[in-house]
Design a protein around this motif. Sequence first.
Motif, short mmCIF file in Angstrom:
data_model
loop_
_atom_site.label_atom_id
_atom_site.label_comp_id
_atom_site.label_asym_id
_atom_site.label_seq_id
_atom_site.Cartn_x
_atom_site.Cartn_y
_atom_site.Cartn_z
N HIS A 8 0.65 53.37 12.40
CA HIS A 8 0.05 54.36 13.30
C HIS A 8 -0.99 53.71 14.21
O HIS A 8 -2.16 54.09 14.21
N PRO A 9 -0.61 52.73 15.00
CA PRO A 9 -1.60 52.08 15.87
C PRO A 9 -2.26 53.05 16.84
O PRO A 9 -3.41 52.84 17.25
N GLU A 10 -1.52 54.13 17.20
CA GLU A 10 -2.09 55.14 18.11
C GLU A 10 -3.23 55.92 17.46
O GLU A 10 -4.00 56.61 18.14
N ALA A 11 -3.35 55.84 16.14
CA ALA A 11 -4.38 56.60 15.42
C ALA A 11 -5.68 55.84 15.29
O ALA A 11 -6.62 56.33 14.67
N ILE A 12 -5.76 54.64 15.87
CA ILE A 12 -6.96 53.82 15.73
C ILE A 12 -7.62 53.59 17.08
O ILE A 12 -6.96 53.27 18.06
N LEU A 13 -8.94 53.79 17.11
CA LEU A 13 -9.75 53.46 18.28
C LEU A 13 -10.66 52.31 17.87
O LEU A 13 -11.58 52.47 17.07
N ARG A 14 -10.38 51.12 18.38
CA ARG A 14 -11.15 49.93 18.03
C ARG A 14 -12.14 49.63 19.16
O ARG A 14 -11.75 49.47 20.31
N ILE A 15 -13.42 49.57 18.81
CA ILE A 15 -14.47 49.34 19.79
C ILE A 15 -15.00 47.92 19.61
O ILE A 15 -15.63 47.60 18.60
N ARG A 16 -14.76 47.09 20.59
CA ARG A 16 -15.16 45.68 20.51
C ARG A 16 -16.52 45.40 21.16
O ARG A 16 -17.11 44.36 20.93
N GLU A 17 -16.99 46.31 22.01
CA GLU A 17 -18.30 46.14 22.63
C GLU A 17 -19.38 46.57 21.64
O GLU A 17 -19.15 47.40 20.76
N PRO A 18 -20.61 46.04 21.78
CA PRO A 18 -21.71 46.49 20.92
C PRO A 18 -21.97 47.99 21.11
O PRO A 18 -21.95 48.49 22.24
N ILE A 19 -22.19 48.68 20.01
CA ILE A 19 -22.52 50.11 20.07
C ILE A 19 -23.58 50.38 19.00
O ILE A 19 -23.51 49.85 17.89
N HIS A 20 -24.57 51.18 19.35
CA HIS A 20 -25.74 51.36 18.48
C HIS A 20 -25.44 52.33 17.34
O HIS A 20 -24.76 53.34 17.52
N THR A 21 -25.98 51.98 16.17
CA THR A 21 -25.82 52.86 15.00
C THR A 21 -26.71 54.10 15.10
O THR A 21 -26.53 55.05 14.35
N GLU A 22 -27.69 54.06 16.01
CA GLU A 22 -28.57 55.21 16.19
C GLU A 22 -27.98 56.13 17.25
O GLU A 22 -27.98 55.82 18.44
N TYR A 23 -27.40 57.25 16.82
CA TYR A 23 -26.87 58.32 17.66
C TYR A 23 -25.53 58.02 18.34
O TYR A 23 -24.68 58.90 18.44
#
Length: 353
Positions: A8-23
């Motif tokens: 189910h590759p369509e079921a995954i959103l992979r975020i490679r850029e930095p994203i903050h754990t706060e909010y």
Amino acid sequence: LRDLEIHHPEAILRIREPIHTEYEITALQHKLDAVKKYPVIIVERPILFHGGESRFPLVTNLTASRPLCAEILGLDPKRIAMDYFSRTAKRIDPVVVDPKDAPVKEVIEKGQDVDLRKFPFTVHNYLDPGPYLGTGYVTTVDPDTGIDNTGLQRIWVKEKNRTGFWPALSSHNYYNMEKWWARGEDMPVAVWVGHHPAGLTGAQVRLGYPESHWPAMGGLLEQPVRLVPSETFGEMLMVPADAEIVIEGVVPKEVFEAEGPFGEYTGYAGPQRPSPVIEVKCVTYRKDAIYHDIGVGCADHLVMLGNFPLEARLYDVVKKVVPELVNAHVPISGHRFHAYLQLRKSRPGAGKA
């Protein structure tokens, strides 16, 4: 996760850029919930609350999609109430494995080496006082019988080796805590994070007191849970060998500190209140550990971890008194506070309270 990427590759959103754990991670989940999209989110470069980039990736929204959760459990998404109830009625006893065969023992840190702040624990909502371990399954033991209990309870990471701990007053972990304190002793505790989703929902099964969750987890997994002695307490307090992270410590006798407020599954902030704390003695984890987070109050928090067990419980209770019951469904929109019951109308007035 590997199975999902294959099938189910369509079921995954992979975020490679930095994203903050706060909010930021939670805000993304709310945006997706609003348009009824529920991908599994993998954050490769989470930015820590105290600054810097965590070397541990984060996965969330793992239990948000009803069809996907049903498939993971091998259930028909339209028959969750009946089939989940049937599965939870089964019990498979756990097995104990050698620590060298336990992935969660690949890294062991004790004493001054413990630093919880390196893990990408998240701040979900604006009133939350800091990062919370929202997927901490807290395992304690009844000192009278030696029988363990596990519950999903909120853990505020206050310092590198100290956390808040909120056990609901009616929870079995609270009962255990009272017993340890009545003996004049601190309560041993282990908080484990990350397991197969079937194991996670099995650890949420409502049981009598005292009664272990390991056989219920095995029933949902359809295989024994692999356990291993904790580093701090040995065989007295066992932990899942296949967890990602285990945090061991004590709940010191009659020590209370302010905890909360906290954005709860209801969609509202729960109040600040005096709560116990955990003094952390040891942390073990996989070399390639992935931190599993949940979006509190989002579909991720409601579908498998709350609504599936509630549908099964409703079906069990109502079916006994209303034989015409066909199905039960707890929607995301109700935040566990309303349900739909489907009945076969066999006579006038059937289904009316």
